[in-house]
Design an enzyme around this catalytic site. Sequence first.
Site, PDB file in Angstrom:
ATOM      1  N   SER A  77       0.804  -1.232   0.000  1.00  0.00           N
ATOM      2  CA  SER A  77       0.000   0.000   0.000  1.00  0.00           C
ATOM      3  C   SER A  77       0.833   1.276   0.000  1.00  0.00           C
ATOM      4  O   SER A  77       0.285   2.352  -0.240  1.00  0.00           O
ATOM      5  CB  SER A  77      -0.932   0.024   1.209  1.00  0.00           C
ATOM      6  OG  SER A  77      -2.060  -0.757   0.933  1.00  0.00           O
ATOM      7  N   LYS A  80       0.595   3.416  -2.959  1.00  0.00           N
ATOM      8  CA  LYS A  80      -0.539   4.336  -3.164  1.00  0.00           C
ATOM      9  C   LYS A  80      -0.089   5.794  -3.103  1.00  0.00           C
ATOM     10  O   LYS A  80      -0.706   6.675  -3.698  1.00  0.00           O
ATOM     11  CB  LYS A  80      -1.635   4.057  -2.123  1.00  0.00           C
ATOM     12  CG  LYS A  80      -2.277   2.679  -2.290  1.00  0.00           C
ATOM     13  CD  LYS A  80      -3.144   2.312  -1.095  1.00  0.00           C
ATOM     14  CE  LYS A  80      -3.785   0.930  -1.263  1.00  0.00           C
ATOM     15  NZ  LYS A  80      -4.476   0.473  -0.047  1.00  0.00           N
ATOM     16  N   TYR A 204      -2.806  -2.085 -10.452  1.00  0.00           N
ATOM     17  CA  TYR A 204      -2.825  -1.983  -8.986  1.00  0.00           C
ATOM     18  C   TYR A 204      -2.053  -3.152  -8.349  1.00  0.00           C
ATOM     19  O   TYR A 204      -1.235  -2.952  -7.453  1.00  0.00           O
ATOM     20  CB  TYR A 204      -4.280  -1.937  -8.492  1.00  0.00           C
ATOM     21  CG  TYR A 204      -4.390  -1.947  -6.990  1.00  0.00           C
ATOM     22  CD1 TYR A 204      -4.053  -0.814  -6.245  1.00  0.00           C
ATOM     23  CD2 TYR A 204      -4.790  -3.094  -6.307  1.00  0.00           C
ATOM     24  CE1 TYR A 204      -4.119  -0.829  -4.851  1.00  0.00           C
ATOM     25  CE2 TYR A 204      -4.859  -3.115  -4.924  1.00  0.00           C
ATOM     26  CZ  TYR A 204      -4.527  -1.987  -4.210  1.00  0.00           C
ATOM     27  OH  TYR A 204      -4.582  -1.993  -2.833  1.00  0.00           O
ATOM     28  N   TYR A 256      -4.262   3.728   8.058  1.00  0.00           N
ATOM     29  CA  TYR A 256      -5.616   3.179   8.048  1.00  0.00           C
ATOM     30  C   TYR A 256      -6.374   3.555   9.303  1.00  0.00           C
ATOM     31  O   TYR A 256      -6.271   4.676   9.777  1.00  0.00           O
ATOM     32  CB  TYR A 256      -5.584   1.662   7.796  1.00  0.00           C
ATOM     33  CG  TYR A 256      -5.019   1.405   6.432  1.00  0.00           C
ATOM     34  CD1 TYR A 256      -5.744   1.770   5.292  1.00  0.00           C
ATOM     35  CD2 TYR A 256      -3.753   0.886   6.252  1.00  0.00           C
ATOM     36  CE1 TYR A 256      -5.212   1.598   4.032  1.00  0.00           C
ATOM     37  CE2 TYR A 256      -3.225   0.702   4.984  1.00  0.00           C
ATOM     38  CZ  TYR A 256      -3.965   1.064   3.894  1.00  0.00           C
ATOM     39  OH  TYR A 256      -3.441   0.905   2.654  1.00  0.00           O
ATOM     40  N   VAL A 274       0.884  -3.910   3.896  1.00  0.00           N
ATOM     41  CA  VAL A 274       0.673  -5.193   4.585  1.00  0.00           C
ATOM     42  C   VAL A 274       1.866  -6.141   4.566  1.00  0.00           C
ATOM     43  O   VAL A 274       1.850  -7.154   5.268  1.00  0.00           O
ATOM     44  CB  VAL A 274      -0.544  -5.994   4.052  1.00  0.00           C
ATOM     45  CG1 VAL A 274      -1.847  -5.442   4.539  1.00  0.00           C
ATOM     46  CG2 VAL A 274      -0.510  -6.150   2.570  1.00  0.00           C
TER      47      VAL A 274
HETATM   48  O1  DON Z   1      -4.963  -4.384  -1.787  1.00  0.00           O
HETATM   49  C1  DON Z   1      -4.306  -5.242  -1.231  1.00  0.00           C
HETATM   50  O2  DON Z   1      -4.842  -6.189  -0.717  1.00  0.00           O
HETATM   51  C2  DON Z   1      -2.798  -5.178  -1.079  1.00  0.00           C
HETATM   52  N1  DON Z   1      -2.128  -5.615  -2.197  1.00  0.00           N
HETATM   53  C3  DON Z   1      -2.321  -3.878  -0.564  1.00  0.00           C
HETATM   54  C4  DON Z   1      -2.855  -3.712   0.796  1.00  0.00           C
HETATM   55  C5  DON Z   1      -2.043  -3.013   1.778  1.00  0.00           C
HETATM   56  O3  DON Z   1      -0.824  -2.977   1.794  1.00  0.00           O
HETATM   57  C6  DON Z   1      -2.847  -2.440   2.851  1.00  0.00           C
HETATM   58  N2  DON Z   1      -2.034  -2.058   3.935  1.00  0.00           N
HETATM   59  N3  DON Z   1      -2.050  -1.921   5.029  1.00  0.00           N
END
Ligand code: DON
Length: 331
Positions: A77, A80, A204, A256, A274
């Site tokens: 993320s 982003k 994405y 978040y 994540v």
């Molecule tokens: O959208 C997703 O599930 C992931 N590839 C990215 C999510 C993410 O890193 C959220 N973070 N805390």
Amino acid sequence: MVQGTMNLNTQIDKEWLQNYVDDWVAFYQKTTEEGKVASYIPVLAEANPDHLGIAIYGKNGMNITSGDTDVTFTIQSISKILTFIVACMERGVSYVLDRVDVEPTGEAFNSIMHLEMKSPNKPFNPFVNAGAITVTSLLEGKNSQEKLEPVFELLEKMIGYRPIINQQVFASEDETSARNRAIGYYLLETESLESPLDVTLETYFKQCSIETTVTDLAKIGLILANDGEDPDSEEEIIPRQIARITKAIMLTCGMYDASGKFATYVGIPAKSGVSGGIVALAPPRVRNAQFPFIEGCGIGVYGPALEERGNSVAGMKLLKHIASQWDLSIF
Ligand code: DON
């Protein structure tokens, strides 16, 4: 652990700081056992939950690294931030912010519920998945390669090399993407996407799979801390207005549904992913005392054991400790 406030009258010297940071990393490494690695993307579950590493980059070549700094991980993320910056550079800030809001959600990053209940036509912010997928759809280009080329160019300017996409993580993201596809279909129905859904989602998943290190994240943080300018070459890499908006959204939405607590107790802009990475930054600050990195710094942290909201558990504690010891808070 080394306790108490440092002697602020002492000339700040690298070796002295290094000892403190090594000690703090060793201490907080033990808290990795409070978290769990992400498992909803199977390849991410292979990470070593014990890892904890940090890089802190300041001006004039001053930097400190400690812990598991050689481990590479996918940016997830944190990407982003990059796509938001590139979309603003390509399309203009108002064009992007007409389509994605800048409000925190207090909900999980991949929540669908709040989209429908509160904001049917405008995702809350560019760092929740609905907003990030919308932003990715705004990137210029017909396919994922064209859309991501300016993102790689931006990254290369910031970190000094062109990173790779981890194909295994990309495939794993793609195979386990039911929720992101659900969000994508919702955005399609509300006419929020400006690229075909398959191209948008492929882009994405690829942006999330870019491989990175804590040093890369610290360098990205330092340029943002410096309002988009490279502190060494003084080249403008990100227009100042876009860098500032990005930092504001990092502060309010970057962690978040822990963003409010992080802003209150740590007080610096940050963005997590994540896989366990966090990019954070401290802008130059005005203080009576001489604190480390007073001219600002970028910080990259990696600790794949996560708390329930998806942020690195030990990484957050380590950042909180450093921010309080060095008075990094922007408030
Ligand atoms: O959208 C997703 O599930 C992931 N590839 C990215 C999510 C993410 O890193 C959220 N973070 N805390």
